[in-house]
Design a protein around this motif. Structure first.
Motif, mmCIF file in Angstrom:
data_model
loop_
_atom_site.group_PDB
_atom_site.id
_atom_site.type_symbol
_atom_site.label_atom_id
_atom_site.label_comp_id
_atom_site.label_asym_id
_atom_site.label_seq_id
_atom_site.Cartn_x
_atom_site.Cartn_y
_atom_site.Cartn_z
ATOM 1 N N ALA A 19 17.436 19.173 -31.921
ATOM 2 C CA ALA A 19 17.954 18.756 -32.924
ATOM 3 C C ALA A 19 17.672 19.131 -34.131
ATOM 4 C CB ALA A 19 17.854 16.982 -32.952
ATOM 5 N N GLU A 20 16.566 19.362 -33.768
ATOM 6 C CA GLU A 20 15.632 19.771 -35.191
ATOM 7 C C GLU A 20 16.584 21.761 -35.985
ATOM 8 O OE1 GLU A 20 13.464 18.797 -37.739
ATOM 9 O OE2 GLU A 20 13.010 17.590 -36.791
ATOM 10 N N ARG A 21 16.923 22.344 -36.831
ATOM 11 C CA ARG A 21 17.631 22.944 -37.496
ATOM 12 C C ARG A 21 16.858 23.993 -37.955
ATOM 13 N NH1 ARG A 21 22.611 23.435 -35.912
ATOM 14 N NH2 ARG A 21 23.282 24.501 -37.403
ATOM 15 N N ILE A 22 16.846 25.395 -37.409
ATOM 16 C CA ILE A 22 15.908 26.548 -38.348
ATOM 17 C C ILE A 22 17.227 27.130 -39.553
ATOM 18 C CG2 ILE A 22 16.200 28.042 -36.894
ATOM 19 C CD1 ILE A 22 13.440 28.916 -37.284
ATOM 20 N N SER A 23 16.442 26.629 -40.334
ATOM 21 C CA SER A 23 17.378 27.908 -41.681
ATOM 22 C C SER A 23 16.381 28.950 -42.806
ATOM 23 C CB SER A 23 18.309 27.908 -42.425
ATOM 24 O OG SER A 23 17.272 26.384 -43.045
ATOM 25 N N GLY A 24 17.675 29.889 -43.094
ATOM 26 C CA GLY A 24 16.889 30.838 -43.887
ATOM 27 C C GLY A 24 17.562 32.393 -44.293
ATOM 28 N N GLY A 49 13.296 29.484 -31.260
ATOM 29 C CA GLY A 49 12.570 29.742 -32.468
ATOM 30 C C GLY A 49 11.670 29.097 -31.899
ATOM 31 N N CYS A 50 10.673 28.796 -32.535
ATOM 32 C CA CYS A 50 9.007 28.168 -32.485
ATOM 33 C C CYS A 50 8.273 28.199 -33.941
ATOM 34 C CB CYS A 50 8.309 28.322 -31.230
ATOM 35 S SG CYS A 50 6.670 27.247 -31.161
ATOM 36 N N ARG A 51 8.008 26.101 -33.793
ATOM 37 C CA ARG A 51 7.489 25.675 -34.806
ATOM 38 C C ARG A 51 5.530 24.773 -34.434
ATOM 39 N NH1 ARG A 51 10.451 22.801 -39.108
ATOM 40 N NH2 ARG A 51 9.537 20.598 -37.974
ATOM 41 N N ASN A 52 4.760 25.207 -34.387
ATOM 42 C CA ASN A 52 3.970 24.398 -34.317
ATOM 43 C C ASN A 52 3.782 22.939 -33.996
ATOM 44 O OD1 ASN A 52 1.868 26.430 -32.959
ATOM 45 N ND2 ASN A 52 0.970 26.123 -35.541
ATOM 46 N N GLY A 53 3.608 22.156 -33.186
ATOM 47 C CA GLY A 53 3.404 21.047 -32.385
ATOM 48 C C GLY A 53 5.145 20.894 -32.563
#
Length: 169
Positions: A19-24, A49-53
């Protein structure tokens, strides 16, 4: 857990990578991107990708991390987990790619598998594309599929794409 972060009122939140999105904007070619943290490329093979937590979906049983600086949390047992330090650099060596891609194919034959790097653009695309190629798909078809299912920004590191297409030549 709150005391570790210095805020006794901190609330633990569940971050869902689907559900969470990553952009850049990717460093290679200043390529913009906006996508979910993880995407299913073919049934049972996820890339992202990944993000801590961030919470690893409970149906993922194999985890291949190409970015050990960030980690998924999970409460379920994994059948396997491997972390390999790889860089999104035009000078990144390719000597470990075939071994990793072959491992990905072994894993996805038994259960859902996630291959991740930082943003899910280049390192994970390289390994996933090579896994698809080892399974019989042509390089251009694998690259096209990843860009269609994940993001047109995937494999914007031209040396990664050139290596994949050079294998087939």
């Amino acid at each position: 857990m709150a005391a570790l972060h210095g805020d006794p009122t901190r609330i633990d939140m569940d971050l869902d990578p689907i559900a969470e999105r990553i952009s850049g904007v990717a460093a290679h070619g200043n390529t913009p991107f906006d996508m979910p943290y993880i995407s299913e490329i073919v049934p049972g093979l996820w890339q992202g990708g990944c993000r801590n937590g961030m919470r690893l979906p409970s149906d993922i049983k194999h985890l291949v991390s190409l970015y050990p600086w960030e980690r998924y949390t999970h409460e379920h047992d994994l059948d396997s987990a491997i972390a390999v330090r790889m860089y999104d650099s035009t000078s990144q060596a390719f000597d470990q790619v075939d071994v990793l891609a072959a491992w990905v194919n072994v894993c996805r034959a038994s259960a859902p598998t996630l291959v991740h790097c930082q943003a899910g653009l280049n390192r994970s695309s390289l390994v996933v594309a090579r896994a698809l190629m080892l399974d019989g798909m042509g390089a251009s078809d694998a690259i096209h599929l990843i860009r269609e299912k994940r993001s047109p920004a995937c494999l914007c590191n031209e040396s990664f794409e050139a290596w994949l297409t050079g294998i087939e030549a």
